[in-house]
Design a protein around this motif. Structure first.
Motif, PDB file in Angstrom:
ATOM      1  N   ALA A   3       0.784  -1.275   0.085  1.00  0.00           N
ATOM      2  CA  ALA A   3      -0.169  -0.093   0.101  1.00  0.00           C
ATOM      3  C   ALA A   3       0.830   1.192  -0.098  1.00  0.00           C
ATOM      4  O   ALA A   3       1.973   1.368   0.516  1.00  0.00           O
ATOM      5  N   GLY A   4       0.346   2.413  -0.513  1.00  0.00           N
ATOM      6  CA  GLY A   4       0.986   3.641  -0.679  1.00  0.00           C
ATOM      7  C   GLY A   4       0.307   4.515  -1.567  1.00  0.00           C
ATOM      8  O   GLY A   4      -0.623   4.073  -2.239  1.00  0.00           O
ATOM      9  N   PRO A   5       0.836   5.675  -2.028  1.00  0.00           N
ATOM     10  CA  PRO A   5       0.239   6.613  -2.768  1.00  0.00           C
ATOM     11  C   PRO A   5       0.622   5.824  -4.218  1.00  0.00           C
ATOM     12  O   PRO A   5       1.560   5.400  -4.470  1.00  0.00           O
ATOM     13  N   CYS A   6      -0.165   6.324  -5.293  1.00  0.00           N
ATOM     14  CA  CYS A   6      -0.046   5.853  -6.538  1.00  0.00           C
ATOM     15  C   CYS A   6       1.208   6.102  -6.929  1.00  0.00           C
ATOM     16  O   CYS A   6       2.062   5.466  -7.545  1.00  0.00           O
ATOM     17  N   VAL A   7       1.766   7.415  -7.009  1.00  0.00           N
ATOM     18  CA  VAL A   7       3.044   7.851  -7.684  1.00  0.00           C
ATOM     19  C   VAL A   7       3.515   8.709  -6.504  1.00  0.00           C
ATOM     20  O   VAL A   7       3.140   9.371  -5.717  1.00  0.00           O
ATOM     21  N   VAL A   8       4.953   9.050  -6.825  1.00  0.00           N
ATOM     22  CA  VAL A   8       5.942   9.809  -5.714  1.00  0.00           C
ATOM     23  C   VAL A   8       5.519  11.222  -6.070  1.00  0.00           C
ATOM     24  O   VAL A   8       5.933  11.679  -7.182  1.00  0.00           O
ATOM     25  N   GLU A   9       4.913  12.016  -5.342  1.00  0.00           N
ATOM     26  CA  GLU A   9       4.410  13.185  -5.491  1.00  0.00           C
ATOM     27  C   GLU A   9       5.541  14.307  -4.788  1.00  0.00           C
ATOM     28  O   GLU A   9       5.888  15.191  -5.257  1.00  0.00           O
ATOM     29  N   ASN A  10       5.854  13.873  -3.402  1.00  0.00           N
ATOM     30  CA  ASN A  10       6.862  14.578  -2.536  1.00  0.00           C
ATOM     31  C   ASN A  10       7.128  13.880  -1.356  1.00  0.00           C
ATOM     32  O   ASN A  10       6.394  12.851  -1.046  1.00  0.00           O
ATOM     33  N   GLU A  11       8.219  13.985  -0.660  1.00  0.00           N
ATOM     34  CA  GLU A  11       8.494  13.403   0.216  1.00  0.00           C
ATOM     35  C   GLU A  11       7.557  13.364   1.574  1.00  0.00           C
ATOM     36  O   GLU A  11       7.454  12.462   2.154  1.00  0.00           O
ATOM     37  N   GLU A  12       7.018  14.571   1.834  1.00  0.00           N
ATOM     38  CA  GLU A  12       5.808  14.630   2.773  1.00  0.00           C
ATOM     39  C   GLU A  12       4.812  13.843   2.725  1.00  0.00           C
ATOM     40  O   GLU A  12       4.474  12.955   3.598  1.00  0.00           O
ATOM     41  N   LEU A  13       4.414  13.518   1.475  1.00  0.00           N
ATOM     42  CA  LEU A  13       3.247  12.686   1.252  1.00  0.00           C
ATOM     43  C   LEU A  13       3.670  11.079   1.522  1.00  0.00           C
ATOM     44  O   LEU A  13       2.960  10.345   2.335  1.00  0.00           O
ATOM     45  N   LEU A  14       4.961  10.713   0.997  1.00  0.00           N
ATOM     46  CA  LEU A  14       5.335   9.205   1.442  1.00  0.00           C
ATOM     47  C   LEU A  14       5.555   8.972   2.813  1.00  0.00           C
ATOM     48  O   LEU A  14       5.079   7.988   3.394  1.00  0.00           O
ATOM     49  N   MET A  15       6.087   9.852   3.576  1.00  0.00           N
ATOM     50  CA  MET A  15       6.238  10.135   4.979  1.00  0.00           C
ATOM     51  C   MET A  15       4.919   9.777   5.932  1.00  0.00           C
ATOM     52  O   MET A  15       4.800   8.693   6.848  1.00  0.00           O
ATOM     53  N   GLU A  16       4.067  10.640   5.198  1.00  0.00           N
ATOM     54  CA  GLU A  16       2.730  10.824   6.043  1.00  0.00           C
ATOM     55  C   GLU A  16       2.002   9.350   5.830  1.00  0.00           C
ATOM     56  O   GLU A  16       1.559   8.834   6.938  1.00  0.00           O
ATOM     57  N   VAL A  17       1.715   8.661   4.703  1.00  0.00           N
ATOM     58  CA  VAL A  17       1.188   7.629   4.277  1.00  0.00           C
ATOM     59  C   VAL A  17       2.266   6.285   5.005  1.00  0.00           C
ATOM     60  O   VAL A  17       1.407   5.404   5.827  1.00  0.00           O
ATOM     61  N   ALA A  18       3.444   6.277   5.035  1.00  0.00           N
ATOM     62  CA  ALA A  18       4.037   5.020   5.675  1.00  0.00           C
ATOM     63  C   ALA A  18       3.933   5.329   7.172  1.00  0.00           C
ATOM     64  O   ALA A  18       3.927   4.052   7.593  1.00  0.00           O
ATOM     65  N   ASP A  19       4.044   6.614   7.674  1.00  0.00           N
ATOM     66  CA  ASP A  19       4.055   6.455   9.376  1.00  0.00           C
ATOM     67  C   ASP A  19       2.738   5.738   9.523  1.00  0.00           C
ATOM     68  O   ASP A  19       2.725   4.958  10.536  1.00  0.00           O
ATOM     69  N   LYS A  20       1.511   6.324   9.074  1.00  0.00           N
ATOM     70  CA  LYS A  20       0.218   5.822   9.382  1.00  0.00           C
ATOM     71  C   LYS A  20       0.026   4.389   9.334  1.00  0.00           C
ATOM     72  O   LYS A  20      -0.626   3.546   9.997  1.00  0.00           O
ATOM     73  N   ASP A  30      13.020  10.321 -11.962  1.00  0.00           N
ATOM     74  CA  ASP A  30      13.374   8.864 -11.788  1.00  0.00           C
ATOM     75  C   ASP A  30      14.275   8.530 -10.257  1.00  0.00           C
ATOM     76  O   ASP A  30      13.827   7.923  -9.377  1.00  0.00           O
ATOM     77  N   GLU A  31      15.428   9.108 -10.521  1.00  0.00           N
ATOM     78  CA  GLU A  31      16.315   8.809  -9.461  1.00  0.00           C
ATOM     79  C   GLU A  31      16.056   9.610  -8.112  1.00  0.00           C
ATOM     80  O   GLU A  31      16.167   8.845  -7.084  1.00  0.00           O
ATOM     81  N   GLU A  32      15.393  10.843  -8.154  1.00  0.00           N
ATOM     82  CA  GLU A  32      14.992  11.508  -7.391  1.00  0.00           C
ATOM     83  C   GLU A  32      13.626  10.754  -6.307  1.00  0.00           C
ATOM     84  O   GLU A  32      13.724  10.400  -5.262  1.00  0.00           O
ATOM     85  N   ALA A  33      12.896  10.042  -7.045  1.00  0.00           N
ATOM     86  CA  ALA A  33      11.605   9.518  -6.519  1.00  0.00           C
ATOM     87  C   ALA A  33      12.172   7.944  -5.867  1.00  0.00           C
ATOM     88  O   ALA A  33      11.765   7.704  -4.899  1.00  0.00           O
ATOM     89  N   LEU A  34      12.963   7.424  -6.737  1.00  0.00           N
ATOM     90  CA  LEU A  34      13.365   6.377  -6.284  1.00  0.00           C
ATOM     91  C   LEU A  34      14.189   6.450  -5.003  1.00  0.00           C
ATOM     92  O   LEU A  34      13.963   5.534  -3.970  1.00  0.00           O
TER      93      LEU A  34
END
Length: 275
Positions: free
Chosen positions: A23-40, A74-78
């Motif tokens: 589970a997670g957001p469809c695409v990497v939008e920014n770091e804050e989004l990834l961290m929020e979803v992963a944390d919860k 690509d590299e930034e998102a990965l």
């Protein structure tokens, strides 16, 4: 649970008899989004004993419209996906689209995901297998469960036995998908764990707007039916505000609804496991 999955989740405290979650957001939008979803999500899964893989695509290469968002680079998102996994001690996954991407992505993520439209691409499957990483192949919307044995065989020809197969619906007409739950046991016959991609199976493709539609109100229905039919894992894309998501917002689950659904699914799994 397959040995390679036990190894994957070795750092997590989980119930081995539970389903696992991607589970997670469809695409990497920014770091804050990834961290929020992963944390919860990691917290909810830890409390419920669910093995968890964090997912976000580093690039969306199969958009309908040329104006659709494809990624931040690509590299930034990965690197952000890897950073998220390391911070929350989670395995990670993202999809790859061409054979030359396999070795690059394998430096950052634990599971290489093959998009449904590309599940017959031999060079892509071979390249993914050759990395030694777990390879998750989504069943094409145009294929049956039994025919997915050939995708699994292509990966195993490289000496890599770490294969996951994912059901994500079958094309029905021009603008809809249906789920044939026979595909779950049929694909398990290929000696691979089978995941139900809950959110993508509710897409409504080929809209005249160029943006895929969806039926997120049926996410619970699809997920519960998948657990009842013996799916080993679930794939659910989620976002705090799907209406503002840069990709696939029409079929993602709102993040604050995920915990309650997972609680229901864990209880259902306990009942199903008795039979």
């Amino acid at each position: 649970m397959e040995k390679f999955l036990k190894d994957l989740f070795a750092g997590q405290s989980y119930d081995e008899n539970n389903f696992f979650l991607i589970a997670g957001p469809c695409v990497v939008e920014n770091e804050e989004l990834l961290m929020e979803v992963a944390d919860k999500v990691s917290g909810w899964c830890r409390n419920l004993g669910i093995p968890y893989v964090f997912k976000s695509s580093y690039r969306k290469a199969n958009r309908t419209s040329a104006n659709s968002f494809t990624g931040i680079g690509d590299e930034e998102a990965l690197a952000l996906v890897k950073k998220t996994g390391e911070k929350y001690k989670l395995p990670t996954t993202s999809d790859i689209h061409a054979h030359e991407e396999a070795a690059i992505a394998a430096k950052y993520i634990d599971i290489l995901q093959i998009p449904a439209f590309l599940c017959r691409q031999s060079d892509l499957l071979h390249a993914a297998g050759e990395t030694g990483k777990i390879v998750n192949v989504k069943k094409g919307q145009f294929l049956s469960g039994p025919s997915m044995k050939f995708a699994a065989e292509k990966i195993r020809q490289t000496g890599n036995e770490k294969v996951i197969l994912t059901e994500r619906g079958t094309t029905f007409g021009y603008q809809d998908l249906v789920v044939d739950y026979r595909n779950i046991p049929w694909m398990q016959e290929h000696k691979a764990p089978v995941v139900m991609d809950v959110t993508h199976s509710l897409q409504q493709p080929n809209q005249t707007s160029g943006i895929t539609g969806g039926n997120p109100q049926l996410i619970g229905t699809i997920a519960k039916a998948a657990i009842a039919t013996g799916a080993n894992g679930l794939f659910i894309e989620t976002h705090p505000e799907p209406s503002k998501a840069l990709s696939d917002g029409a079929n993602m689950l709102r993040l604050d609804l995920l915990e309650g659904l997972l609680q229901q699914l864990v209880e259902l799994r306990k009942v199903v496991s008795k039979f």
